[in-house]
Design a protein around this motif. Structure first.
Motif, PDB file in Angstrom:
ATOM      1  N   SER A  60       6.451  -3.685  42.798  1.00  0.00           N
ATOM      2  CA  SER A  60       6.715  -2.486  43.596  1.00  0.00           C
ATOM      3  C   SER A  60       5.935  -1.290  43.066  1.00  0.00           C
ATOM      4  CB  SER A  60       8.206  -2.163  43.574  1.00  0.00           C
ATOM      5  OG  SER A  60       8.455  -0.918  44.206  1.00  0.00           O
ATOM      6  N   VAL A  61       5.408  -0.483  44.005  1.00  0.00           N
ATOM      7  CA  VAL A  61       4.741   0.774  43.643  1.00  0.00           C
ATOM      8  C   VAL A  61       5.293   1.946  44.454  1.00  0.00           C
ATOM      9  CG1 VAL A  61       2.593  -0.347  42.917  1.00  0.00           C
ATOM     10  CG2 VAL A  61       2.863   0.379  45.313  1.00  0.00           C
ATOM     11  N   ASP A  62       6.414   1.741  45.135  1.00  0.00           N
ATOM     12  CA  ASP A  62       6.939   2.778  46.020  1.00  0.00           C
ATOM     13  C   ASP A  62       7.214   4.089  45.272  1.00  0.00           C
ATOM     14  OD1 ASP A  62       6.804   0.945  48.048  1.00  0.00           O
ATOM     15  OD2 ASP A  62       8.952   0.519  48.097  1.00  0.00           O
ATOM     16  N   ALA A  63       7.874   3.994  44.118  1.00  0.00           N
ATOM     17  CA  ALA A  63       8.215   5.200  43.366  1.00  0.00           C
ATOM     18  C   ALA A  63       6.972   5.856  42.782  1.00  0.00           C
ATOM     19  CB  ALA A  63       9.216   4.873  42.266  1.00  0.00           C
ATOM     20  N   LEU A  64       6.047   5.051  42.292  1.00  0.00           N
ATOM     21  CA  LEU A  64       4.798   5.602  41.747  1.00  0.00           C
ATOM     22  C   LEU A  64       3.998   6.316  42.834  1.00  0.00           C
ATOM     23  CD1 LEU A  64       3.768   2.770  39.298  1.00  0.00           C
ATOM     24  CD2 LEU A  64       3.769   5.205  38.712  1.00  0.00           C
ATOM     25  N   VAL A  65       3.936   5.746  44.023  1.00  0.00           N
ATOM     26  CA  VAL A  65       3.199   6.399  45.106  1.00  0.00           C
ATOM     27  C   VAL A  65       3.885   7.700  45.505  1.00  0.00           C
ATOM     28  CG1 VAL A  65       2.503   6.198  47.525  1.00  0.00           C
ATOM     29  CG2 VAL A  65       2.145   4.275  45.952  1.00  0.00           C
ATOM     30  N   ALA A  66       5.218   7.717  45.510  1.00  0.00           N
ATOM     31  CA  ALA A  66       5.931   8.958  45.809  1.00  0.00           C
ATOM     32  C   ALA A  66       5.611  10.027  44.763  1.00  0.00           C
ATOM     33  CB  ALA A  66       7.438   8.692  45.858  1.00  0.00           C
ATOM     34  N   THR A  67       5.480   9.614  43.505  1.00  0.00           N
ATOM     35  CA  THR A  67       5.138  10.561  42.446  1.00  0.00           C
ATOM     36  C   THR A  67       3.697  11.037  42.590  1.00  0.00           C
ATOM     37  OG1 THR A  67       6.739   9.542  40.961  1.00  0.00           O
ATOM     38  CG2 THR A  67       5.022  10.872  39.947  1.00  0.00           C
ATOM     39  N   ILE A  68       2.815  10.154  43.004  1.00  0.00           N
ATOM     40  CA  ILE A  68       1.430  10.556  43.277  1.00  0.00           C
ATOM     41  C   ILE A  68       1.400  11.620  44.372  1.00  0.00           C
ATOM     42  CG2 ILE A  68      -0.763   9.731  44.247  1.00  0.00           C
ATOM     43  CD1 ILE A  68      -0.167   7.061  42.692  1.00  0.00           C
ATOM     44  N   ARG A  69       2.250  11.456  45.383  1.00  0.00           N
ATOM     45  CA  ARG A  69       2.335  12.476  46.437  1.00  0.00           C
ATOM     46  C   ARG A  69       2.775  13.821  45.857  1.00  0.00           C
ATOM     47  NH1 ARG A  69       4.931  11.157  52.194  1.00  0.00           N
ATOM     48  NH2 ARG A  69       4.329  13.365  52.298  1.00  0.00           N
ATOM     49  N   ALA A  70       3.732  13.786  44.927  1.00  0.00           N
ATOM     50  CA  ALA A  70       4.168  15.033  44.293  1.00  0.00           C
ATOM     51  C   ALA A  70       3.036  15.657  43.485  1.00  0.00           C
ATOM     52  CB  ALA A  70       5.377  14.767  43.397  1.00  0.00           C
ATOM     53  N   ALA A  71       2.242  14.820  42.806  1.00  0.00           N
ATOM     54  CA  ALA A  71       1.111  15.326  42.029  1.00  0.00           C
ATOM     55  C   ALA A  71       0.070  15.966  42.939  1.00  0.00           C
ATOM     56  CB  ALA A  71       0.484  14.189  41.220  1.00  0.00           C
ATOM     57  N   LEU A  72      -0.154  15.389  44.098  1.00  0.00           N
ATOM     58  CA  LEU A  72      -1.124  15.935  45.046  1.00  0.00           C
ATOM     59  C   LEU A  72      -0.710  17.312  45.549  1.00  0.00           C
ATOM     60  CD1 LEU A  72      -1.825  12.675  47.080  1.00  0.00           C
ATOM     61  CD2 LEU A  72      -3.469  13.849  45.590  1.00  0.00           C
ATOM     62  N   ALA A  73       0.580  17.616  45.496  1.00  0.00           N
ATOM     63  CA  ALA A  73       1.076  18.910  45.970  1.00  0.00           C
ATOM     64  C   ALA A  73       1.050  19.976  44.884  1.00  0.00           C
ATOM     65  CB  ALA A  73       2.500  18.753  46.503  1.00  0.00           C
TER      66      ALA A  73
END
Length: 383
Positions: free
Chosen positions: A317-330
């Motif tokens: 699973s990478v769902d949580a990591l991708v959500a964190t990447i979205r936070a980093a992009l912001a």
């Protein structure tokens, strides 16, 4: 015994230099900041203040500082007769350190024991990176230079937050620290570093630290910044942020278990220790300091894309990591050039090209599309 610590900043003084002092080394700091060098030389001691449960104040004495920008020869002369050279400058600066160490080794008496070189940076195999720079710059002279040194990679871990404006050369740190050092290069002549542990295989320790401490710290910063929270400790007091960070670290732990064979309960305890450290209210650490340099932190082998890529390759699973990447992009901070550049790129570059540019992922990689979607979502927010 003498140690040259290249980089006299907060980590150099509050962690690496402190332990070298406790190991009985005469301590020589080297830095490019003339003001910092002068400040260090103006005092006979400084104090490392450990804040949080079990914290104590530790006095450091027996040191001096050199200005490597104005007088590089003085640093070279000290390296030539040192027992240990360590760095805490940032991995990107190691290429500028390499000429000093090369010159010091060139001037070193071949009869002396090999210089023990350890780069103490937030990067995988930082000493190996320093050695590679040295070899490239030395050219045909490398073989004779290399005979006069041994190079050992390390994994270092201590939270050293932004310091109070009136701290002088004193340093505020957390009580916890970890310094893992590969022992093979030293043979029977280990450096005297109190509290360090010497290991045969450093890779699991490096990645456990990078994919837990560094990932978790930055994740907390990015979620906190997005929520308008100022301090790291306060961010984790928000249940939604704590849950998101915990979910992210659960995914990085899955990678560590699959790759290095860590036991699930061992990693669970390690994660709880790390999150407890981040919650330390005595550390005046802000989400803006911890979150700075988002472009570096989103690069291919760093704390988010590195474990997420390995997880995707293994079908984890990478769902949580991708959500964190979205936070980093912001992450948007006018005080951080990388954050400013990231937001500019998001406004001006199409998502597929930007995914490749920031992350280094190939379009066919199983993580690529997930990150592209995260970038597209952030771009939609900016329109």
């Amino acid at each position: 015994m003498k140690a040259v610590q290249i980089g006299a900043g907060n980590i150099g003084r509050g962690f690496v230099g402190l332990l070298l002092h406790q190991g009985g080394y005469e301590l020589v700091f080297s830095d490019v900041s003339g003001a910092l060098v002068d400040a260090i030389n103006s005092v006979e001691s400084y104090t490392v203040h450990e804040v949080g449960d079990g914290g104590v104040d530790v006095e450091v004495t027996g040191f001096r500082a050199l200005n490597s920008a104005e007088d590089p020869q003085s640093v070279i002369d000290e390296i030539a007769t040192a027992d240990v050279v360590t760095t805490a400058v940032g991995a990107g600066i190691l290429k500028f350190v390499a000429p000093l160490v090369n010159a010091g080794l060139t001037a070193r008496d071949p009869a002396l024991p090999p210089l023990q070189v350890m780069a103490c940076e937030n990067a995988i195999r930082a000493t190996g990176q320093l050695r590679a720079h040295m070899r490239e710059q030395a050219g045909d002279a490398w073989d004779s230079i290399a005979e006069r040194a041994v190079f050992a990679d390390t994994a270092v871990d201590r939270i050293v937050p932004g310091q109070p404006a009136d701290a002088g050369v004193d340093v505020v740190v957390e009580p916890f620290y970890e310094w893992a050092i590969e022992q093979g290069p030293f043979g029977e002549s280990l450096p005297n570093v109190p509290g360090a542990h010497f290991v045969d295989d450093l890779a699991p320790f490096i990645e456990r630290k990078l994919f837990t401490v560094n990932t978790g710290h930055a994740a907390t910063a990015y979620y906190g910044a997005r929520a308008g929270v100022e301090r790291i400790s306060d961010a984790l007091a928000v249940p939604e942020i704590a849950a998101a960070v915990s979910a992210t670290l659960a995914e990085t732990s899955a990678v560590l278990m699959a790759k290095h064979g860590f036991a699930p309960d061992e990693l669970s305890r390690y994660r709880e220790t790390i999150l407890g450290r981040f919650r330390n209210p005595g550390l005046p650490d802000t989400v803006w300091r911890v979150g700075r340099q988002p472009l570096r932190k989103l690069s291919r082998h760093e704390r988010f894309i590195g474990p997420a890529a390995e997880a995707a390759e293994q079908g984890l699973s990478v769902d949580a990591l991708v959500a964190t990447i979205r936070a980093a992009l912001a992450f948007s901070s006018p005080e951080d050039p990388e954050a400013v550049e990231l937001q500019r790129l998001l406004r001006e570059t199409d998502a597929p090209a930007l995914t490749a540019e920031i992350t280094g992922l190939e379009p066919e990689h199983p993580l690529f599309e997930r990150v592209r979607e995260a970038i597209s979502a952030r771009q939609a927010e900016l329109t």
